[in-house]
Design an enzyme around this catalytic site. Structure first.
Site, short mmCIF file in Angstrom:
data_model
loop_
_atom_site.label_atom_id
_atom_site.label_comp_id
_atom_site.label_asym_id
_atom_site.label_seq_id
_atom_site.Cartn_x
_atom_site.Cartn_y
_atom_site.Cartn_z
N HIS A 1 34.86 30.51 33.43
CA HIS A 1 34.23 31.72 32.88
C HIS A 1 33.56 31.50 31.54
O HIS A 1 32.38 31.79 31.36
CB HIS A 1 35.25 32.86 32.76
CG HIS A 1 34.64 34.09 32.15
ND1 HIS A 1 34.66 34.33 30.78
CD2 HIS A 1 33.95 35.10 32.70
CE1 HIS A 1 34.02 35.46 30.54
NE2 HIS A 1 33.58 35.95 31.69
N LYS B 1 26.63 31.80 35.55
CA LYS B 1 26.88 32.02 34.11
C LYS B 1 25.71 31.44 33.32
O LYS B 1 25.83 30.41 32.65
CB LYS B 1 28.19 31.33 33.71
CG LYS B 1 29.38 32.23 33.88
CD LYS B 1 29.53 33.21 32.72
CE LYS B 1 30.59 34.25 33.04
NZ LYS B 1 30.22 35.63 33.03
N GLU C 1 35.48 36.59 43.49
CA GLU C 1 34.38 36.48 42.53
C GLU C 1 34.68 35.26 41.68
O GLU C 1 35.85 35.02 41.32
CB GLU C 1 34.32 37.73 41.66
CG GLU C 1 33.16 37.80 40.69
CD GLU C 1 33.44 37.24 39.29
OE1 GLU C 1 32.51 37.20 38.48
OE2 GLU C 1 34.61 36.83 39.01
N HIS D 1 38.83 38.96 41.20
CA HIS D 1 38.07 38.58 40.01
C HIS D 1 38.57 37.26 39.43
O HIS D 1 39.71 37.19 38.96
CB HIS D 1 38.24 39.70 38.97
CG HIS D 1 37.45 39.52 37.73
ND1 HIS D 1 38.03 39.60 36.48
CD2 HIS D 1 36.14 39.28 37.52
CE1 HIS D 1 37.11 39.44 35.55
NE2 HIS D 1 35.95 39.23 36.15
N ARG D 2 37.76 36.22 39.53
CA ARG D 2 38.17 34.86 39.13
C ARG D 2 39.39 34.42 39.95
O ARG D 2 40.26 33.70 39.46
CB ARG D 2 38.47 34.77 37.63
CG ARG D 2 37.40 35.41 36.74
CD ARG D 2 37.76 35.37 35.26
NE ARG D 2 36.91 36.28 34.50
CZ ARG D 2 37.06 36.57 33.22
NH1 ARG D 2 38.02 35.97 32.53
NH2 ARG D 2 36.26 37.42 32.61
N ASP E 1 41.50 41.93 39.11
CA ASP E 1 42.39 40.81 38.80
C ASP E 1 43.64 40.86 39.68
O ASP E 1 44.41 39.90 39.73
CB ASP E 1 42.85 40.87 37.34
CG ASP E 1 41.71 40.74 36.35
OD1 ASP E 1 40.70 40.08 36.69
OD2 ASP E 1 41.82 41.28 35.23
O1 G3P Z 1 31.19 39.54 38.19
C1 G3P Z 1 31.98 40.51 37.61
C2 G3P Z 1 32.52 40.10 36.28
O2 G3P Z 1 33.14 38.85 36.42
C3 G3P Z 1 31.47 40.03 35.22
O3 G3P Z 1 31.96 39.76 33.97
O4 G3P Z 1 32.57 38.34 32.10
O5 G3P Z 1 34.21 38.69 33.94
O6 G3P Z 1 32.21 37.27 34.31
P1 G3P Z 1 32.77 38.46 33.56
MG MG Z 2 32.46 36.83 36.45
#
Ligand code: G3P
Ligand code: MG
Length: 248
Positions: free
Chosen positions: A54, A115, A39, A12-13, A234
């Site tokens: 983000h 986004k 991601e 995640h990121r 994460d």
């Molecule tokens: O794509 C999954 C997650 O990243 C969605 O929420 O706010 O972390 O971008 P956010």
């Molecule tokens: Mg995201």
């Protein structure tokens, strides 16, 4: 329940629990830690460069203030995106192209989140698709967004594109809605798994479930029991070690 394969692990990121989120350092670390994919969140600079960040504002993750969309790429590039993680001082905002190039020699896949929830960034879908095609990454990406108009647009522009709808809170009958949109996957927040019959309804519609954000063992286990396709975490190293050690 209980006889499913372990889910894929998507960072995640990037490996954002350890390295500054959405930076080349975090994506590199995710690859090193054995994640199956990353991601990331795509936005656009004032002069139309696809960048990874983000928040719509740079305040939290850079040493500057204001809307990302109002800065030129050069101005964004001068900012430090290490936000307090000292050993990463000087880390810059990456472009989508740089992340594709970084991961190109690996087997990792990429969940490209558009986004477009607050600012629509007109033309972003075309640009992202054009870049993915130029880099021959069609088989390695899945697109997602909380803005389902964006997800729909990706499908119209790129019939080859795998897509997932991001959502949270409690919309009714998401699997039927996803099926109607023609997407391949649903991307619920973790707490959305508790709605009765949810994994069964997804399976019936042939939808993958890719869940965010799964950072705790308890939920890693639950995701495997439910037959989740991918967890977005994460901590890819932690997830990898958990699934390797805890097979049941
Ligand atoms: O794509 C999954 C997650 O990243 C969605 O929420 O706010 O972390 O971008 P956010
Ligand atoms: Mg995201």
């Amino acid at each position: 329940m209980g006889d499913h394969q372990s889910p894929l692990i998507w960072a995640h990121r990037g490996a954002s629990g350890e390295a500054p989120e959405n930076t080349l350092a975090s994506f590199e670390l995710a690859a090193k830690q054995g994640a199956d994919g990353v991601e990331l969140d795509v936005q656009m600079s004032a002069d139309g460069v696809l960048v990874i960040c983000h928040d719509e504002k740079v305040d939290r993750t850079a040493n500057a203030k204001g809307w990302l969309k109002d800065y030129s790429f050069d101005a964004l590039r001068r900012m430090d995106f290490s936000y307090g993680k000292l050993q990463y001082e000087g880390e810059r905002i990456p472009t989508l192209e740089e992340v594709l190039d970084l991961l190109d020699p690996t087997d990792l896949t990429m969940n490209i989140e558009l986004k477009t929830g607050i600012f629509f960034y007109p033309g972003i879908e075309e640009k992202v698709i054009g870049l993915v095609e130029k880099k021959c990454w069609q088989e390695r990406v899945i697109f997602s967004s909380f803005n389902h108009y964006s997800v729909d647009r990706v499908g119209k522009l790129a019939p080859w594109a795998k897509r997932g709808i991001l959502y949270m809170d409690g919309p009714i009958d998401v699997p039927a809605y996803a099926k109607r949109l023609g997407v391949e996957a649903v991307h619920p927040a973790l707490y959305n798994l508790q709605y009765p019959g949810f994994p069964e309804a997804c399976a019936k519609e042939g939808l993958d479930i890719n869940v965010w954000t799964v950072d705790e063992y308890e939920y890693m286990k639950l995701c495997r029991q439910m037959g989740v396709h991918a967890i977005i975490t994460d901590y890819p190293k932690k997830a990898k070690e958990f699934y390797a050690a805890d097979a049941g």
